[in-house]
Design a protein around this motif. Structure first.
Motif, PDB file in Angstrom:
ATOM      1  N   VAL A  57       0.795  -1.068   0.063  1.00  0.00           N
ATOM      2  CA  VAL A  57       0.004  -0.237  -0.045  1.00  0.00           C
ATOM      3  C   VAL A  57       0.889   1.083  -0.107  1.00  0.00           C
ATOM      4  O   VAL A  57       2.190   1.124   0.301  1.00  0.00           O
ATOM      5  CB  VAL A  57      -1.049  -0.030   1.228  1.00  0.00           C
ATOM      6  N   THR A  58       0.382   2.496  -0.060  1.00  0.00           N
ATOM      7  CA  THR A  58       1.028   3.748  -0.091  1.00  0.00           C
ATOM      8  C   THR A  58       0.341   4.523   0.698  1.00  0.00           C
ATOM      9  O   THR A  58       0.313   5.709   0.389  1.00  0.00           O
ATOM     10  CB  THR A  58       0.844   4.330  -1.732  1.00  0.00           C
ATOM     11  N   ALA A  59      -0.353   3.930   1.649  1.00  0.00           N
ATOM     12  CA  ALA A  59      -1.207   4.766   2.685  1.00  0.00           C
ATOM     13  C   ALA A  59      -0.287   5.967   3.176  1.00  0.00           C
ATOM     14  O   ALA A  59      -0.514   7.115   3.618  1.00  0.00           O
ATOM     15  CB  ALA A  59      -1.621   4.141   3.440  1.00  0.00           C
TER      16      ALA A  59
ATOM     17  N   LYS B 110       3.271  -4.039   8.167  1.00  0.00           N
ATOM     18  CA  LYS B 110       4.356  -3.298   8.714  1.00  0.00           C
ATOM     19  C   LYS B 110       4.202  -1.806   8.942  1.00  0.00           C
ATOM     20  O   LYS B 110       4.937  -1.323   9.371  1.00  0.00           O
ATOM     21  CB  LYS B 110       5.796  -3.536   7.885  1.00  0.00           C
ATOM     22  N   ILE B 111       3.019  -1.513   8.730  1.00  0.00           N
ATOM     23  CA  ILE B 111       2.605   0.035   8.830  1.00  0.00           C
ATOM     24  C   ILE B 111       1.958   0.117  10.090  1.00  0.00           C
ATOM     25  O   ILE B 111       1.043  -0.339  10.646  1.00  0.00           O
ATOM     26  CB  ILE B 111       1.726   0.531   7.690  1.00  0.00           C
ATOM     27  N   PRO B 112       2.639   1.136  11.190  1.00  0.00           N
ATOM     28  CA  PRO B 112       1.943   1.180  12.367  1.00  0.00           C
ATOM     29  C   PRO B 112       0.775   2.217  12.310  1.00  0.00           C
ATOM     30  O   PRO B 112       0.591   3.067  13.032  1.00  0.00           O
ATOM     31  CB  PRO B 112       2.899   1.828  13.282  1.00  0.00           C
ATOM     32  N   VAL B 113      -0.474   1.717  11.678  1.00  0.00           N
ATOM     33  CA  VAL B 113      -1.667   2.486  11.455  1.00  0.00           C
ATOM     34  C   VAL B 113      -2.641   1.400  11.280  1.00  0.00           C
ATOM     35  O   VAL B 113      -2.356   0.277  10.707  1.00  0.00           O
ATOM     36  CB  VAL B 113      -1.556   3.262   9.988  1.00  0.00           C
TER      37      VAL B 113
ATOM     38  N   LEU C  63       5.298   5.033  18.154  1.00  0.00           N
ATOM     39  CA  LEU C  63       6.470   4.438  18.617  1.00  0.00           C
ATOM     40  C   LEU C  63       5.996   2.789  18.178  1.00  0.00           C
ATOM     41  O   LEU C  63       5.194   2.346  18.517  1.00  0.00           O
ATOM     42  CB  LEU C  63       6.688   4.203  20.190  1.00  0.00           C
ATOM     43  N   ASP C  64       6.902   2.179  17.399  1.00  0.00           N
ATOM     44  CA  ASP C  64       6.583   0.799  17.108  1.00  0.00           C
ATOM     45  C   ASP C  64       7.869  -0.098  17.516  1.00  0.00           C
ATOM     46  O   ASP C  64       8.858   0.209  17.309  1.00  0.00           O
ATOM     47  CB  ASP C  64       6.139   0.593  15.594  1.00  0.00           C
TER      48      ASP C  64
ATOM     49  N   MET D  82       4.237  -7.167  15.235  1.00  0.00           N
ATOM     50  CA  MET D  82       4.837  -5.767  15.646  1.00  0.00           C
ATOM     51  C   MET D  82       3.851  -5.024  16.458  1.00  0.00           C
ATOM     52  O   MET D  82       2.554  -5.568  16.399  1.00  0.00           O
ATOM     53  CB  MET D  82       5.122  -4.675  14.510  1.00  0.00           C
ATOM     54  N   MET D  83       4.147  -4.258  17.476  1.00  0.00           N
ATOM     55  CA  MET D  83       3.128  -3.539  18.081  1.00  0.00           C
ATOM     56  C   MET D  83       3.517  -2.050  17.920  1.00  0.00           C
ATOM     57  O   MET D  83       4.507  -1.769  17.680  1.00  0.00           O
ATOM     58  CB  MET D  83       3.205  -3.962  19.636  1.00  0.00           C
TER      59      MET D  83
END
Length: 757
Positions: free
Chosen positions: A48-50, A59-62, A503-504, A512-513
Motif C-alpha cells: 500500500v501507499t497509505a 508493517k505499517i503502524p496504522v 512508537l513501534d 509488531m506493536m
C-alpha cells in the motif's frame, strides 16, 4: 468500553469467524492436515501507499484495511457505500445525492451546507475529492482501496479527522492485455465493463482505457403516479497514460468521466404501530389537526412502494484528472501531483410524501477544485536489519475550490407556506507544509514524528428570494417564508498545527506493536441556510487520537492479524442539527469515541482462505444541546451530554471465505461466500434510524486453466433479509414510532461472463 449486547445472529457470526482460525492454530501445533496442505502456499503480500511510500500492509503502524480489486469484484462492491460492510469502523449511508454520510469510528458527516466539509477525506489516485457524491462513481477497474482509520492530520491534512479513503485505479501494463465482462441480474440489471492496456512505444509509453455501464429497473413503485423509482443508470470511462522517458523519470496522466442518474426518489414510510400515519406537512404543526384536502400517508403493504405526488429525480456527473510526476534522485524521490476535480449534481424530492403536492425541495450543485502537492521522499529502506536508520518525507500542498448550490423550496401548507430560492457560493483556498521522519532507535524499535501546518480561508455568499403563496395564510410560531429578498456574505481564515507521533516495536516472526498519538482537524464554515443574514461561522473541528495496535504476519505467512484499541477526544465536533424552520444547520459539541477493531485472514488449506473483521464503537457526547426540528422552545431542547452519538452502529461484523478447487485441465471452480452483521442505528434523538440485520452473499465461478474465461453466478442477500439502510424520524410527531427509510435490496440473482487476454 461498556459491554455491548449483541443479538443472537451477530454472536453466531462472530463465533463462526473465530472457529476456523482456532482450527488453523491447532493444526500448526499438531502438524495437522490444514498446514500440510498449505505448505506450498502463503497469503499474498499487499503493498500500500497509505503513508506516501510503498510498504507492506502488515508493517505499517496504522489501523488500515486494504481491499484489492479482485476482492472488490468478488464481493460485488459497486460504490463506496458497499465498503462499509467489510471494513471495521466504517459506516457509509447515501440517502440522496449530496447528502452522503461517511463516518469512521463514529465521526464524519455534518450538514448539507456548501461550506460544511466531511470528516472522512477521500482521494482518487492521490487527488482529494472534496464532494463525496462524486466518490461513489470511482469503483471500476480498481487496483485497490485503502481505508485509514483515525485522524491523518500530518500526511493527509484537513478533513481527515475520522480517517481517509484512498482509491487507486489500475495502471497500464507493459504487455498488451485487457478484459471484457457482461453481467445480467434481477430487475433487468445489465452491467458491462472492460479495459484494454498495453504499450504505445515499447519501453517508453503505455496506455490503459477502461469503461463501465450499469443499468437496472427501479425497485420502488409510486402508487400515485404509477411510475417506477430508484433505478440505476451509470456510465463511466477512464484513460491512463504512463510515460517513462528515462529509468528515473515516470509521468502519469489520468483522466476520468462518470455520470449516474436516478429516476424517482422514493423512501418507505415505516411504522411500528399499524395504521399510524405520517403527519409531517400533512397535519397542522400548531394544533396537530389534519389539513383540509391532504391525505396523510401511512405504511404500505409492500414497503418498496410510496404515494408521493412527485416521483423525483437525482443525479451526479463528475470528471477530472491527475498528472503525477516521479523522479528518482540520489537517495530520495521527487513526487509532484497535480489534480483537477469537478462535479455537477441535482435532486428533486417530495418532502410531504402525500398524494397531493404539499412540499418539495429541488437542488442543483456545481463545484470544481484544483490541488497541487510536491513531496520529497527518502528511498533507502528503513526496516529491522537494514543499515539505514533514518527515513523522511517533506512536502507542500495547495488547494482551491469554487462552487455554487441552488435550493428551491416549495411549501403550500400554512404556516409553512411559500416559495423560496437561495444560492450559496463558496470559495476556499488552503496552503500546507508537512514533514514526517522515522528513526530506528534500536534495530527493532522505531520512533516516527510528523507535523503539518495548514492555513485556510473560506468565503461564502448567500442570495435568496422568498414569497408567500397567495391565498394560504401564515400563522403559528414558525414563519420561515416572508416576502423578502436577502443577501449575505462572510469570510474567515483558520490556522492549524496537526502533529503525529508513533512508537513501534518489531516482535520478530512477522509481528509488531505500536502506540500512537495524532491530531487532526476539519475545516470551519458558515451557517448558509435561510433565513439570512447574518451568516454565523462555526469553528474547525479538532481531535486528539490515542491508539494501541498489534499486527502480525504469522505461521509462515498463513495467518495475518491486526487489532487496535483507540480513544479519540473531539473539540468543536461538527454535527447536523436543525433550526426553527426545520432547515439543516451545523452545531458544535465536545465528544469522545472509543472502541476496538480487528481483522484476521487465514489460509486454512491449499486454496481455502477465510477473512473476518469486527469493530465495536462507543462514541459519546461530553457536552451537547440538541434542538428538535421546527422548534426552539425548552420543551424541544435536549441535553445530549453523556449520550451516545447518533448515526453509528455499535458493532459491524464481517466474515468472508474463498475456496478454489482444481478441475485439472478443465480449469478451477471458485466458491466465495460472505456474511455481515450490523447493529441498529439510532438518531440524535434516540429514535430508530436503521434496524439491526445480518445478511449473506454467495458466488460460484468457473475459471479456465489459463484464466482467459470466467463464468460466474451469484446470489446477494441469500436469506432475503428485510432491513432499511438508514432514514430518519418524522419531525415533531411520533418520532419513536414512525420514520422514513430506504429499504434494502431483496434477494437478487446474477450471472456474468468475463473474457481476459
Amino acid at each position: 468500553m461498556n459491554m455491548i449486547s449483541m443479538p443472537r445472529h451477530a454472536a453466531i457470526l462472530l463465533a463462526s469467524a473465530a472457529l476456523p482460525l482456532y482450527g488453523q492454530a491447532a493444526a500448526a501445533q499438531t502438524g495437522g492436515d490444514a498446514v500440510a496442505a498449505a505448505d506450498s502456499e502463503v497469503l499474498d503480500t499487499i503493498v500500500v501507499t497509505a503513508m506516501r511510500r510503498a510498504e507492506n500492509l502488515e508493517k505499517i503502524p496504522v489501523s488500515i484495511t486494504a481491499l484489492t480489486g479482485g476482492t472488490i469484484e468478488k464481493l460485488n462492491i459497486e460504490t463506496t457505500e458497499g465498503l462499509s460492510q467489510y471494513t471495521p469502523s466504517l459506516h457509509i449511508y447515501a440517502e440522496a445525492v449530496g447528502s452522503e454520510k461517511y463516518t469512521i469510528r463514529g465521526i464524519g458527516r455534518t450538514s448539507e451546507d456548501l461550506s460544511a466539509d466531511p470528516g472522512v477525506a477521500i482521494f482518487l489516485n492521490e487527488v482529494y475529492i472534496p464532494r463525496q457524491a462524486a466518490a461513489n462513481l470511482a469503483f471500476f477497474d480498481t487496483e485497490r482501496v485503502e481505508v485509514l482509520r483515525g485522524p491523518q492530520g500530518s500526511l493527509y491534512g484537513k478533513n481527515a479527522t475520522a480517517g481517509a479513503i484512498n482509491i487507486i485505479t489500475r495502471q497500464p501494463t507493459e504487455q498488451l492485455s485487457g478484459y471484457g465482462e457482461v453481467a445480467y441480474g434481477s430487475f433487468d440489471r445489465i452491467t458491462t465493463k472492460g479495459a484494454i492496456s498495453g504499450p504505445i512505444v515499447d519501453g517508453k509509453a503505455y496506455a490503459r482505457l477502461a469503461f463501465l455501464t450499469d443499468d437496472r429497473d427501479g425497485m420502488y413503485r409510486n402508487l400515485t403516479t404509477g411510475e417506477s423509482a430508484n433505478d440505476i443508470n451509470t456510465r463511466a470511462v477512464r484513460g491512463t497514460l504512463k510515460i517513462t522517458p528515462t529509468d528515473r523519470l515516470t509521468l502519469s496522466l489520468i483522466g476520468d468521466w462518470a455520470k449516474s442518474k436516478q429516476d424517482g426518489v422514493l423512501k418507505s414510510i415505516i411504522s411500528d404501530v399499524p395504521g399510524l400515519r405520517y403527519v409531517f406537512f400533512t397535519n397542522n404543526p400548531v394544533t396537530g389537526a389534519p389539513r383540509p384536502g391532504v391525505t396523510p400517508p401511512m405504511q404500505e403493504e409492500k414497503l418498496r412502494t410510496a404515494r408521493s405526488a412527485i416521483n423525483g429525480r437525482q443525479g451526479v456527473e463528475t470528471y477530472g484528472g491527475a498528472f503525477n510526476v516521479t523522479y528518482e534522485a540520489s537517495g530520495f524521490d521527487v513526487v509532484a501531483i497535480t489534480g483537477v476535480r469537478a462535479e455537477k449534481s441535482y435532486g428533486l424530492e417530495d418532502n410531504g410524501r402525500a398524494q397531493e403536492v404539499t412540499s418539495y425541495n429541488e437542488t442543483a450543485q456545481d463545484t470544481w477544485s484544483a490541488s497541487q502537492e510536491l513531496r520529497l521522499v527518502s528511498s533507502e529502506p528503513n526496516e529491522p536489519g537494514s543499515a539505514n536508520r533514518f527515513s523522511w518525507t517533506l512536502g507542500v500542498y495547495a488547494f482551491h475550490e469554487e462552487g455554487s448550490r441552488t435550493t428551491d423550496i416549495y411549501r403550500n401548507v400554512a404556516p409553512f407556506s411559500g416559495i423560496a430560492t437561495f444560492t450559496q457560493r463558496i470559495n476556499t483556498d488552503a496552503l500546507a507544509a508537512f514533514a514526517e521522519a522515522k528513526y530506528r532507535i534500536l534495530d527493532n524499535v522505531s520512533l516516527t514524528a510528523g507535523v503539518r501546518y495548514t492555513t485556510e480561508e473560506k468565503a461564502l455568499d448567500v442570495t435568496g428570494i422568498a414569497r408567500r403563496i397567495t391565498g394560504i395564510p401564515a400563522g403559528g410560531p414558525v414563519s420561515p417564508f416572508v416576502n423578502a429578498d436577502y443577501t449575505a456574505s462572510a469570510s474567515k481564515r483558520w490556522n492549524r498545527l496537526t502533529p503525529r507521533a508513533v512508537l513501534d516495536v518489531s516482535l520478530g516472526e512477522g509481528a509488531m506493536m505500536y502506540a500512537s498519538v495524532s491530531k487532526g482537524f476539519k475545516s470551519g464554515g458558515f451557517q448558509g441556510q435561510p433565513p439570512a443574514p447574518p451568516l454565523r461561522d462555526f469553528s474547525p473541528e479538532d481531535v486528539m487520537n490515542y491508539e494501541l495496535g498489534f499486527k502480525g504476519d504469522l505461521l509462515d505467512r498463513r495467518l495475518q492479524f491486526s487489532a487496535a484499541v483507540f480513544y479519540s477526544d473531539y473539540k468543536n465536533l461538527q454535527l447536523q442539527t436543525f433550526d426553527i424552520n426545520g432547515a439543516p444547520t451545523t452545531a458544535s459539541a465536545s465528544a469522545r469515541s472509543k472502541g476496538i477493531e480487528f481483522e484476521i485472514t487465514a489460509l486454512l488449506a491449499k486454496g481455502f482462505t477465510v477473512n473476518a473483521g469486527a469493530s465495536f464503537i462507543d462514541p459519546e457526547y461530553k457536552d451537547y444541546i440538541a434542538q428538535q426540528p421546527g422548534f426552539s422552545d425548552p420543551a424541544h431542547t435536549f441535553d445530549r451530554s453523556g449520550e451516545r452519538i447518533g448515526g453509528v452502529p455499535r458493532y459491524n461484523l464481517s466474515l468472508r471465505a474463498d475456496y478454489r478447487h482444481s478441475l485439472g485441465d478443465a480449469g478451477d471452480l471458485v466458491f466465495s461466500a460472505s456474511a455481515v452483521a450490523v447493529d441498529k442505528v439510532v438518531t440524535e434523538f434516540n429514535t430508530l434510524w436503521a434496524n439491526e440485520y445480518a445478511k449473506g452473499d454467495v458466488r460460484l465461478s468457473w475459471e479456465s486453466l489459463d484464466g482467459g474465461w470466467i463464468v460466474s453466478g451469484w446470489v446477494k442477500n441469500v436469506t432475503n433479509e428485510m432491513y432499511y439502510r438508514g432514514g430518519g424520524p418524522v419531525a415533531k410527531y411520533d418520532t419513536d414510532k414512525i420514520r422514513l427509510g430506504l429499504i434494502s435490496d431483496p434477494r437478487t440473482f446474477g450471472v456474468s461472463v468475463r473474457r481476459s487476454f
